[in-house]
Design a protein around this motif. Sequence first.
Motif, mmCIF file in Angstrom:
data_model
loop_
_atom_site.group_PDB
_atom_site.id
_atom_site.type_symbol
_atom_site.label_atom_id
_atom_site.label_comp_id
_atom_site.label_asym_id
_atom_site.label_seq_id
_atom_site.Cartn_x
_atom_site.Cartn_y
_atom_site.Cartn_z
ATOM 1 N N LYS A 2 3.609 0.186 -0.802
ATOM 2 C CA LYS A 2 3.840 1.462 -0.023
ATOM 3 C C LYS A 2 4.705 1.233 1.100
ATOM 4 N N HIS A 455 14.423 0.609 0.120
ATOM 5 C CA HIS A 455 13.533 -0.361 0.143
ATOM 6 C C HIS A 455 12.677 -0.398 -1.029
ATOM 7 N N GLU A 456 12.416 1.021 -1.625
ATOM 8 C CA GLU A 456 11.371 1.123 -2.642
ATOM 9 C C GLU A 456 11.956 0.764 -3.975
ATOM 10 N N HIS A 460 11.940 -4.108 -3.095
ATOM 11 C CA HIS A 460 10.871 -4.792 -3.612
ATOM 12 C C HIS A 460 11.308 -5.227 -5.004
ATOM 13 N N GLU A 483 7.400 -6.896 2.875
ATOM 14 C CA GLU A 483 7.899 -5.564 3.403
ATOM 15 C C GLU A 483 9.187 -5.929 4.060
HETATM 16 ZN ZN ZN Z 1 7.213 -1.665 0.977
#
Ligand code: ZN
Length: 679
Positions: A2, A455-456, A460, A483
Amino acid sequence: MKYLASFMIASTLALSVNPKECQATVDKNFDYHVDRFADIEVLRYEVPEFDRLTPQQRVMLYYLSQAAQTGRDIIWDQNGKYNLQIRKLLENIYTNFSGDKDSKDYKAFEKYLKQVWFGNGIHHHYSTDKFVPEFSQDFFINEVSLLPDSVLPLNEGQGREELIEVITPVIFDPTVMPKRVFQDGSKDVIVNSASNLYGEGVTQAEVEDYYNSLKNPNDSTPVSYGLNSRVVKENGKIKEEVYKADGLYGPAISQIIFWLGKAGDVAENAAQKAYINKLIDFYKTGDLKLFDEYSILWVEDTDSDVDFVNGFIESYGDPLGMTGSWESYVNFKNQASTKRTETIASNAQWFEDNSPVDSRFKKEEVKGVSAKVINAVMLAGDAFPATAIGINLPNANWIRAAHGSKSVTLENITEAYDMASHGNGFNEEFVIDEPTAKLMEDYLYITDMLHTDLHECLGHASGQLLPGVDPDALKENGSALEEARADLFALYYLPDQKLIELGILDNPEAYKAEYYKYMLNGLMTQLNRIEPGKDIEEAHMRNRQLIAGWVLDHGKKDNVVELVKKNGKTFVKINDYPKMRELLGELLAEIQRIKSEGDYQAGADLINQYAVKVDPQLHQEVLSRFATLDIPPYRGFINPQLVPVTDDNGEIIDVTLTYGETYPQQMLRLSNDYKTLGF
Ligand code: ZN
């Protein structure tokens, strides 16, 4: 995984939200502000585009929302074994109170209850430290003794006296259950964590031995061991209590199954119905192979408009990163903004191929990274009241590699953060000069959204482990380094000409807004979330300080970034933005290497050198500058209410939304209507 709002700046700056998007979705008269206490502000969010859905889709959202709220008690119990009892006790005191509501004790009690509601338990949702009650122990004991017998949340064999005896130290003694997630690897992280994910007397070594004995290094499709269970010791033997319909949390899970079944009956299409049924099978059996099958069906359904997450998903609450905290997000596509993320996702391979990472650690073929922008309709469990602004699932590495992942940005949540922040004085206080502030006003909202997207949906999803490397090799630093990897990927690409070519950004300087914000947040302003004398614990915060601190340090010789003093105040000054991008690329390559090779020591060294410790003087300065602004360090949300519309036979034929509840009203209603475990 998340992505949390780094909203110290992202959304506290009074920014001109991209006006085109704004007009389509935001009602200027909508009241975002709900409540303010301790270090928390509670907001409400609007659900744009709800009217464009069909009645059947809205009914489906209703059933999924019921399935979401029904699981609420699970996260409370996962967070600590006394939480449900304490919640009931505090709520009873609150609703039965007949004393002086202006008294200091009562005011402090009310604040504490609001904090406990927000933390889904007695620990802070973010720092995981136990809340410190500011009302007296005498006040508490007196109020408990005034409660009628019928409302006392008693365990079997417990009377009022025993209840007071057990609960009083849990609330008041700072040495009892002080931290929910203990991460200092120099001590036993299981024994020292107050959460309820492991039973009494279970040690870290026992848990690690237990799972190592289950793991087969040659298994290329391993289940997510420990995701849905509590590890306990029984007669000296380690075993798992599985969360399932006839196991641990059975009463809650059975109701989740019921509502998921109703949702399945009105599913949009066969693919959606198939993954709902698979999830139900998983909840019935607790079989993690079924959860993987569900995850694959879920990730491959990219056509459905309505979507949801419901399960034991993120493992940040477990110091070993194995057990999933129960959560649910119910949502549907935000059509207006999904186009942006689809453009990024459809170019995923280009980004992978052109990253500064060693080619051995790159994916030859990036599989189906699907990205979309959604509107949340219901947040629940670990995602409520504090929520992520982006999610990327599933978490299982091999599924991500073989079947891709779904990457989601919660647009209406981000918008609410932003809209609620207008005019709070933040940029006047912390941004170094007018041109930088202007750049941020013009471009921070869009580059922030873009940072989340990158980022998402790319960060990842990028990179690969070398064959034979244990995905858990980085241990307690795994979450923060992961992260960092995703953030670095996003930061590295923000200045890239590619984004202009793709029509996503219109100004090659736009990225500077995000770069400045990132350094300011990572070096200074996020410290507002840390109490004096404390270390940084939370994975995303560690990641930000790691990146910002490393760039500051490694840019010294070229004076890339510096901290300067103006009128006795510290400011971040970025002297060379292109050089800063190069440094971010270097760090990305190194952290990808650490992940791909499973280099625990190098990861731990980075974390220890940059991510954990705080400069006490700078910290104090940040706190006092914030104090003059009264900006809450943390924010979360109450949900809209979904109100069913029924026909003459009582069948639900449509659903409407209302927004009017206060924070205590919503919390008390949830405790009353969705009571599934005990009290
Ligand atoms: Zn993340």
